[in-house]
Design an enzyme around this catalytic site. Sequence first.
Site, PDB file in Angstrom:
ATOM      1  N   SER A 182       0.828  -1.209   0.000  1.00  0.00           N
ATOM      2  CA  SER A 182       0.000   0.000   0.000  1.00  0.00           C
ATOM      3  C   SER A 182       0.862   1.259   0.000  1.00  0.00           C
ATOM      4  O   SER A 182       1.988   1.256   0.490  1.00  0.00           O
ATOM      5  CB  SER A 182      -0.905   0.029   1.230  1.00  0.00           C
ATOM      6  OG  SER A 182      -1.767  -1.075   1.235  1.00  0.00           O
TER       7      SER A 182
HETATM    8  N1  SAH Z   1      -1.602  -4.269   4.178  1.00  0.00           N
HETATM    9  C1  SAH Z   1      -0.903  -4.581   2.959  1.00  0.00           C
HETATM   10  C2  SAH Z   1      -1.759  -4.257   1.746  1.00  0.00           C
HETATM   11  C3  SAH Z   1      -1.797  -5.392   0.791  1.00  0.00           C
HETATM   12  S1  SAH Z   1      -2.958  -5.265  -0.513  1.00  0.00           S
HETATM   13  C4  SAH Z   1       0.430  -3.868   2.901  1.00  0.00           C
HETATM   14  O1  SAH Z   1       0.723  -3.073   3.775  1.00  0.00           O
HETATM   15  O2  SAH Z   1       1.202  -4.135   2.007  1.00  0.00           O
HETATM   16  C5  SAH Z   1      -4.329  -6.214   0.120  1.00  0.00           C
HETATM   17  C6  SAH Z   1      -4.099  -7.673   0.439  1.00  0.00           C
HETATM   18  O3  SAH Z   1      -5.354  -8.236   0.790  1.00  0.00           O
HETATM   19  C7  SAH Z   1      -3.591  -8.526  -0.720  1.00  0.00           C
HETATM   20  O4  SAH Z   1      -2.403  -9.158  -0.350  1.00  0.00           O
HETATM   21  C8  SAH Z   1      -4.705  -9.551  -0.959  1.00  0.00           C
HETATM   22  O5  SAH Z   1      -4.238 -10.833  -1.330  1.00  0.00           O
HETATM   23  C9  SAH Z   1      -5.362  -9.594   0.406  1.00  0.00           C
HETATM   24  N2  SAH Z   1      -6.743 -10.079   0.433  1.00  0.00           N
HETATM   25  C10 SAH Z   1      -7.744  -9.849  -0.455  1.00  0.00           C
HETATM   26  N3  SAH Z   1      -8.877 -10.469  -0.057  1.00  0.00           N
HETATM   27  C11 SAH Z   1      -8.582 -11.097   1.121  1.00  0.00           C
HETATM   28  C12 SAH Z   1      -9.341 -11.903   2.030  1.00  0.00           C
HETATM   29  N4  SAH Z   1     -10.641 -12.207   1.821  1.00  0.00           N
HETATM   30  N5  SAH Z   1      -8.719 -12.369   3.132  1.00  0.00           N
HETATM   31  C13 SAH Z   1      -7.416 -12.095   3.378  1.00  0.00           C
HETATM   32  N6  SAH Z   1      -6.648 -11.342   2.554  1.00  0.00           N
HETATM   33  C14 SAH Z   1      -7.227 -10.844   1.446  1.00  0.00           C
END
Ligand code: SAH
Length: 218
Positions: free
Chosen positions: A68
Amino acid sequence: MAYKFIDNYRERGARKKLVEHLKGRGIEDQKVLEAIAKVPRHFFFDETFWNQAYRDIAFPIGDGQTISQPYTVAYQSELLHVKRGDKVLEIGTGSGYQTCILLELGAEVYTIERQENLYQRTTQVLPYMGYKANFFLGDGSKGIAEHAPYDKIIVTAGAPFVPEIMLKQLKVGGIFVIPVGDEKSQKMVTIIRVGENDFDRIELDTFRFVPLVGDQAW
Ligand code: SAH
């Protein structure tokens, strides 16, 4: 990917500049800014891309996922008002960067990721960096009932609606932060559980997240 865990004056300087930039964009919470100044974001990047690590942009981390944008991480962290010892549930571990920020804020973190390779990577990299979280692999759109209730819940992927089931996992007085909208854009929604069956909901700025995929999601 070739990871290297060296934090030089160059990266520390870049982090300070990032903090100044975030202040300029309106992030005021001193503890959040201190956490951003501390966590080596470049550890989540291949060394080739270290020059990108402290720009205020989201960045691909492999498997079609992104780390992010620092502004977004700071924005969501500020809304959570994390207090030392708070039990925080994070949906979407991804790179683990947001997880580290929550840990720096003194939270006890439960974090869930649906993609196995990302889960594998964070369960190795974060402890190596000295960060201890409780990692889970699976669909977080239903929360994690076994460890509820939580003081705070943060969703780091874009949801089509607020999953009711997660509201039940929030303590009274607890705060829930989740981006809600369509595939293109989402509004940041903050929900405070003011009573057993009483929730206050505030809609804030617009963002663009990767989709929350699962049973209570897309
Ligand atoms: N907090 C992270 C942001 C990653 S982007 C950071 O700081 O880098 C969002 C993430 O949510 C992705 O890795 C995606 O695979 C995950 N995601 C999407 N749907 C999900 C679900 N139902 N349960 C768990 N993770 C999920």
